[in-house]
Scaffold this active site. Structure first.
Site, PDB file in Angstrom:
ATOM      1  N   ASP A 163       0.916  -1.365  -0.080  1.00 29.74           N
ATOM      2  CA  ASP A 163       0.203   0.055  -0.247  1.00 29.74           C
ATOM      3  C   ASP A 163       1.039   1.014   0.343  1.00 29.74           C
ATOM      4  O   ASP A 163       1.848   1.274   0.269  1.00 29.74           O
ATOM      5  CB  ASP A 163      -0.740  -0.079   1.159  1.00 29.74           C
ATOM      6  CG  ASP A 163      -0.176  -0.801   2.266  1.00 29.74           C
ATOM      7  OD1 ASP A 163       0.566  -0.751   2.153  1.00 29.74           O
ATOM      8  OD2 ASP A 163      -1.158  -0.388   3.296  1.00 29.74           O
TER       9      ASP A 163
ATOM     10  N   ASN B 178      -7.940  -3.246  13.979  1.00 29.45           N
ATOM     11  CA  ASN B 178      -9.678  -3.420  13.563  1.00 29.45           C
ATOM     12  C   ASN B 178      -9.220  -3.984  12.401  1.00 29.45           C
ATOM     13  O   ASN B 178     -10.515  -4.664  12.115  1.00 29.45           O
ATOM     14  CB  ASN B 178      -9.964  -1.750  13.010  1.00 29.45           C
ATOM     15  CG  ASN B 178      -9.060  -1.782  11.553  1.00 29.45           C
ATOM     16  OD1 ASN B 178      -8.224  -2.375  11.092  1.00 29.45           O
ATOM     17  ND2 ASN B 178      -9.555  -1.097  10.966  1.00 29.45           N
TER      18      ASN B 178
ATOM     19  N   HIS C 219      -7.381  -5.169  10.028  1.00 29.65           N
ATOM     20  CA  HIS C 219      -6.977  -5.199   8.744  1.00 29.65           C
ATOM     21  C   HIS C 219      -5.758  -5.137   8.171  1.00 29.65           C
ATOM     22  O   HIS C 219      -4.829  -5.787   9.423  1.00 29.65           O
ATOM     23  CB  HIS C 219      -7.292  -3.016   8.599  1.00 29.65           C
ATOM     24  CG  HIS C 219      -5.834  -2.624   8.678  1.00 29.65           C
ATOM     25  ND1 HIS C 219      -6.004  -1.564   9.194  1.00 29.65           N
ATOM     26  CD2 HIS C 219      -4.383  -2.887   8.828  1.00 29.65           C
ATOM     27  CE1 HIS C 219      -5.117  -0.829   8.657  1.00 29.65           C
ATOM     28  NE2 HIS C 219      -3.857  -1.885   9.459  1.00 29.65           N
TER      29      HIS C 219
ATOM     30  N   GLU D 289     -10.044  -2.238   4.621  1.00 30.75           N
ATOM     31  CA  GLU D 289     -10.607  -2.373   6.495  1.00 30.75           C
ATOM     32  C   GLU D 289     -11.463  -2.703   6.197  1.00 30.75           C
ATOM     33  O   GLU D 289     -12.708  -3.633   5.538  1.00 30.75           O
ATOM     34  CB  GLU D 289     -11.240  -0.900   6.542  1.00 30.75           C
ATOM     35  CG  GLU D 289      -9.788   0.417   6.064  1.00 30.75           C
ATOM     36  CD  GLU D 289      -8.920   0.585   7.603  1.00 30.75           C
ATOM     37  OE1 GLU D 289      -8.394  -0.764   8.306  1.00 30.75           O
ATOM     38  OE2 GLU D 289      -8.198   1.129   7.202  1.00 30.75           O
TER      39      GLU D 289
HETATM   40  C1  F6R Z   1       1.600  -1.491   5.846  1.00 27.80           C
HETATM   41  C2  F6R Z   1      -0.057  -2.492   6.049  1.00 27.80           C
HETATM   42  C3  F6R Z   1      -0.969  -2.017   7.369  1.00 27.80           C
HETATM   43  C4  F6R Z   1      -0.334  -2.459   8.725  1.00 27.80           C
HETATM   44  C5  F6R Z   1      -0.591  -2.856   9.709  1.00 27.80           C
HETATM   45  C6  F6R Z   1      -0.778  -3.099  11.387  1.00 27.80           C
HETATM   46  O1  F6R Z   1       2.131  -1.937   4.483  1.00 27.80           O
HETATM   47  O2  F6R Z   1      -0.070  -2.986   5.635  1.00 27.80           O
HETATM   48  O3  F6R Z   1      -1.864  -3.595   7.241  1.00 27.80           O
HETATM   49  O4  F6R Z   1       0.797  -3.770   8.782  1.00 27.80           O
HETATM   50  O5  F6R Z   1      -1.676  -1.674  10.366  1.00 27.80           O
HETATM   51  O6  F6R Z   1       0.811  -1.959  11.305  1.00 27.80           O
HETATM   52  P1  F6R Z   1       2.128  -1.941  12.497  1.00 27.80           P
HETATM   53  O7  F6R Z   1       2.997  -2.569  11.994  1.00 27.80           O
HETATM   54  O8  F6R Z   1       3.050  -0.238  12.415  1.00 27.80           O
HETATM   55  O9  F6R Z   1       1.341  -1.548  13.932  1.00 27.80           O
END
Ligand code: F6R
Length: 242
Positions: free
Chosen positions: A67, A136, A138, A143
């Site tokens: 992303d 959440n 994701h 989401e």
């Molecule tokens: C990042 C991504 C997100 C993160 C998730 C956890 O490229 O796609 O799904 O993996 O938000 O983020 P952290 O590791 O910062 O808790």
């Protein structure tokens, strides 16, 4: 599903890095799906360390990031382009033409999403997809929703995501409200998925994702359907699993 729990961040990062490195050693032309965020920082550090020891090369590897924020300049320190350069790409021999991150600044985002999916298709299947987990549920920036989207698309980031990512910006108001994300269909098509989760604050969602019902309200729960899922947890993230 293979779940492994680690009592130290160091061991967890090493185990995750070894899976990535093992993939490259057995498949030098590997196609890797990469994640950003807090979770993989230590993993990339391990990968870079072993690369610098000459254990393997990224010369023939292709990467696709999950992303990128919409309308955040790519040279902004919190863009995922900057993140990948800082934590991985600047330190390895991966040719720039072989690393792909969606262009969140494209004037035609729909065309950019199609282009991104086409390049993934062209490279064949993703051999190993690295994932973190949002509070959440994701994965990528897919989401919770009534329906999930198969391919790359623009997403409005959920309030929980803006709150979680505010730590990387001066204030929550500076967090971009939208992102381009690889879709769940593409993620699930990967040959192997490596989900890494750290922290007590993720214990509930880890339980929901891995043991709860498979529902679009928790996109990560769809990973339960994947035939080759490896989950690496620190002991606090695993706290609610019996
Ligand atoms: C990042 C991504 C997100 C993160 C998730 C956890 O490229 O796609 O799904 O993996 O938000 O983020 P952290 O590791 O910062 O808790």
């Amino acid at each position: 599903m293979n779940i492994l729990t680690f009592d130290s961040d160091e061991k967890l990062n090493e185990a995750a890095a070894n899976i990535i490195i093992g993939q490259i050693q057995t498949t030098p032309r590997a196609v890797l799906g990469l994640a950003t965020g807090g979770t993989p920082v230590g993993i990339y550090k391990e990968v870079v360390r072993d690369f610098q020891r000459g254990m393997f090369s990224f010369r023939n590897v292709t990467t696709f990031n999950l992303d990128e924020y919409v309308n955040l300049p790519i040279d902004h320190p919190e863009s995922y382009h900057s993140y990948m350069n800082t934590h991985l790409f600047n330190h390895i021999d991966l040719p720039a033409s072989q690393c792909h991150i969606p262009d969140g600044n494209a004037s035609d985002t729909a065309a950019e999403c199609r282009r991104y999916d086409e390049s993934i298709e062209l490279s064949g299947q993703i051999d190993l997809q690295l994932l973190g987990l949002g509070h959440n549920g994701h994965i990528g920036f897919n989401e919770p929703a009534h329906a999930l989207i198969k391919g790359t698309h623009v997403v409005d980031l959920a309030e929980e995501t803006l709150e979680a990512n505010a730590r990387f910006f001066d204030s929550i108001d500076d967090v971009p409200k939208q992102a381009l994300t690889m879709g769940v269909g593409t993620i699930l098509k990967a040959k192997k998925i490596l989900l890494v989760v750290k922290g007590a604050d993720k214990a509930d969602i880890v339980h929901r994702a891995l043991k709860g019902p498979i529902t679009t309200d928790c996109p990560a729960s769809l990973l339960q359907t994947h035939p080759n899922l490896i989950v690496l947890l620190d002991s606090t993230a695993a706290g609610k699993l019996s």
